[in-house]
Design an enzyme around this catalytic site. Structure first.
Site, PDB file in Angstrom:
ATOM      1  N   TYR A   1      -4.471   3.858   8.172  1.00  0.00           N
ATOM      2  CA  TYR A   1      -6.061   3.416   7.939  1.00  0.00           C
ATOM      3  C   TYR A   1      -6.752   3.837   9.230  1.00  0.00           C
ATOM      4  O   TYR A   1      -6.532   4.814   9.624  1.00  0.00           O
ATOM      5  CB  TYR A   1      -5.947   1.883   7.587  1.00  0.00           C
TER       6      TYR A   1
ATOM      7  N   SER B   1       0.846  -1.351   0.115  1.00  0.00           N
ATOM      8  CA  SER B   1      -0.156  -0.045  -0.157  1.00  0.00           C
ATOM      9  C   SER B   1       0.769   1.278  -0.011  1.00  0.00           C
ATOM     10  O   SER B   1       0.331   2.363  -0.287  1.00  0.00           O
ATOM     11  CB  SER B   1      -1.006  -0.009   1.175  1.00  0.00           C
TER      12      SER B   1
ATOM     13  N   VAL C   1       1.016  -4.087   3.702  1.00  0.00           N
ATOM     14  CA  VAL C   1       0.716  -5.281   4.555  1.00  0.00           C
ATOM     15  C   VAL C   1       1.882  -6.218   4.549  1.00  0.00           C
ATOM     16  O   VAL C   1       1.764  -7.204   5.246  1.00  0.00           O
ATOM     17  CB  VAL C   1      -0.412  -5.988   3.928  1.00  0.00           C
TER      18      VAL C   1
ATOM     19  N   TYR D   1      -2.592  -2.222 -10.822  1.00  0.00           N
ATOM     20  CA  TYR D   1      -2.572  -1.894  -9.248  1.00  0.00           C
ATOM     21  C   TYR D   1      -1.639  -2.926  -8.503  1.00  0.00           C
ATOM     22  O   TYR D   1      -0.835  -2.974  -7.596  1.00  0.00           O
ATOM     23  CB  TYR D   1      -3.833  -2.015  -8.817  1.00  0.00           C
TER      24      TYR D   1
ATOM     25  N   LYS E   1       0.591   3.505  -3.050  1.00  0.00           N
ATOM     26  CA  LYS E   1      -0.668   4.381  -3.350  1.00  0.00           C
ATOM     27  C   LYS E   1      -0.112   5.905  -3.081  1.00  0.00           C
ATOM     28  O   LYS E   1      -0.575   6.719  -3.894  1.00  0.00           O
ATOM     29  CB  LYS E   1      -1.713   3.974  -2.079  1.00  0.00           C
TER      30      LYS E   1
HETATM   31  O1  DON Z   1      -4.644  -4.347  -2.102  1.00  0.00           O
HETATM   32  C1  DON Z   1      -4.038  -4.993  -1.480  1.00  0.00           C
HETATM   33  O2  DON Z   1      -5.000  -5.732  -0.321  1.00  0.00           O
HETATM   34  C2  DON Z   1      -2.714  -5.027  -0.886  1.00  0.00           C
HETATM   35  N1  DON Z   1      -1.974  -5.096  -2.422  1.00  0.00           N
HETATM   36  C3  DON Z   1      -2.119  -3.858  -0.409  1.00  0.00           C
HETATM   37  C4  DON Z   1      -2.918  -3.593   0.903  1.00  0.00           C
HETATM   38  C5  DON Z   1      -1.930  -2.901   1.890  1.00  0.00           C
HETATM   39  O3  DON Z   1      -0.657  -2.809   1.919  1.00  0.00           O
HETATM   40  C6  DON Z   1      -2.645  -2.512   3.222  1.00  0.00           C
HETATM   41  N2  DON Z   1      -1.881  -2.057   4.133  1.00  0.00           N
HETATM   42  N3  DON Z   1      -1.513  -1.914   5.234  1.00  0.00           N
END
Ligand code: DON
Length: 331
Positions: free
Chosen positions: A256, A77, A274, A204, A80
């Site tokens: 978040y 994430s 994540v 993405y 982003k």
């Molecule tokens: O889209 C997703 O679920 C993952 N590629 C990225 C989510 C993420 O890193 C949330 N972070 N804490």
């Protein structure tokens, strides 16, 4: 508060600060057992829960590194932030803010509920999945590689090398991410997407699979702390206005539904992923006393054991400790 050094940039000071950070990393590594590595992207479950590493880079290039600093991990994430910067540079800030809002949701990063419940006119912010997928759809280019290219160009300009995509992680997410597909279809139905859904999701998943190290995150964070300018090259890489918007977004939405607590207890803009990465930005501060990194710094953390919000459990505690010791808070 750390005290006692008059010039924070000498080698001696660096070693001295590094000793402190080594102690803190050893202490907070114990907290990794309280978290869990992400497993909804199957390959991420293979990460070592005990890893913890940090890199802190100042405007003058002084870098404090400690713990597991040489382990590459996927940016997830944190990408982003980079896709939003890229889209703002391609399309202009006004165009982007007409299509993605800048408000925190108080919901999980992959929430779909708020989109429907609140009948939003645009996704809440570019750092949750719905907003990020919308931003990716706006990136120019017909194929995922064309859309990705300016993100990689931006990273190359900051890092001095072109980061790679971890194909195994990309495929693992592509083949498992039903939630992102559901969000994508919802965005398609509401008319928020500006490109083909499959190309958007492919882009993405690829952007989330860009491989980085804590040093890379520290360097990007340091450039953001310096309002988008690379201090050594004295070159603007990210327009100042965009850098400022991104820092505001990181502070209010970057962790978040734990962003409020992070702002309260750590007090600096940050973005998590994540796979266990956190990129934090400590802007320059004005204080009476001598403090480490008073001119600002970027911080990269890696700790794949996550808390229940999806943020690195030991990483957050380590950052909280450092922010307190060095008075990093912007407030
Ligand atoms: O889209 C997703 O679920 C993952 N590629 C990225 C989510 C993420 O890193 C949330 N972070 N804490």
């Amino acid at each position: 508060m750390v005290q006692g050094a008059a010039n924070w940039n000498t080698e001696q000071t660096q070693e001295w600060l590094e000793n402190y950070v080594d102690d803190w990393v050893s202490f907070y590594r114990k907290h990794t057992t309280e978290g869990k590595v992400a497993s909804y992207i199957p390959i991420l479950a293979e990460a070592n829960r005990d890893h913890l590493g940090i890199s802190i880079m100042g405007k003058d290039g002084m870098t404090i590194r400690s713990g597991d600093v040489d382990i590459p991990f996927t940016i997830q994430s944190i990408s982003k932030v980079l896709s939003f910067i890229t889209a703002c540079m391609e399309r202009g800030v006004g165009y982007m803010l007409d299509r993605v809002d800048v408000e925190p949701t108080g919901e999980a990063f992959n929430s779909i509920m708020h989109l429907e419940m609140k009948q939003v006119k645009k996704p809440f912010n570019p750092l949750i999945n719905a907003g990020a997928i919308t931003v990716t759809s706006i990136l120019q280019g017909k194929t995922s590689d064309q859309k990705l290219k300016p993100i990689l160009n931006l990273m190359e300009a900051m890092l001095g090398y072109r980061p790679a995509i971890n194909v195994d992680v990309y495929e693992s997410e592509r083949d498992s991410s039903m939630r992102n597909r559901a969000i994508g279809y919802y965005l398609l139905e509401t008319g928020f997407l500006e490109s083909d859904l499959n190309i958007t999701l492919e882009t993405y998943f690829k952007q989330c699979s860009i491989e980085v190290t804590v040093d890379d995150l520290a360097r990007i964070g340091m450039i953001l702390a310096n309002d988008g300018e690379d201090p050594k090259a004295e070159k603007e890489i990210i327009p100042r206005q965009v850098a400022r918007i991104v820092k505001a977004l990181m502070l209010t939405c970057g962790m978040y539904d734990a962003s409020g607590k992070f702002a309260t207890y750590v007090g600096i803009p940050a973005k998590s992923g994540v796979s266990g990465g956190i990129m934090a930005v400590a802007p320059p501060r004005v204080r009476e006393e001598e403090l480490p990194f008073i001119e600002g710094c970027g911080i990269g953390v890696y700790g794949p054991a996550l808390d229940n919000k999806g943020n690195s459990i030991a990483g957050i505690r380590l950052l909280r400790h450092i922010a307190k010791q060095w008075d990093l808070s912007i407030f």
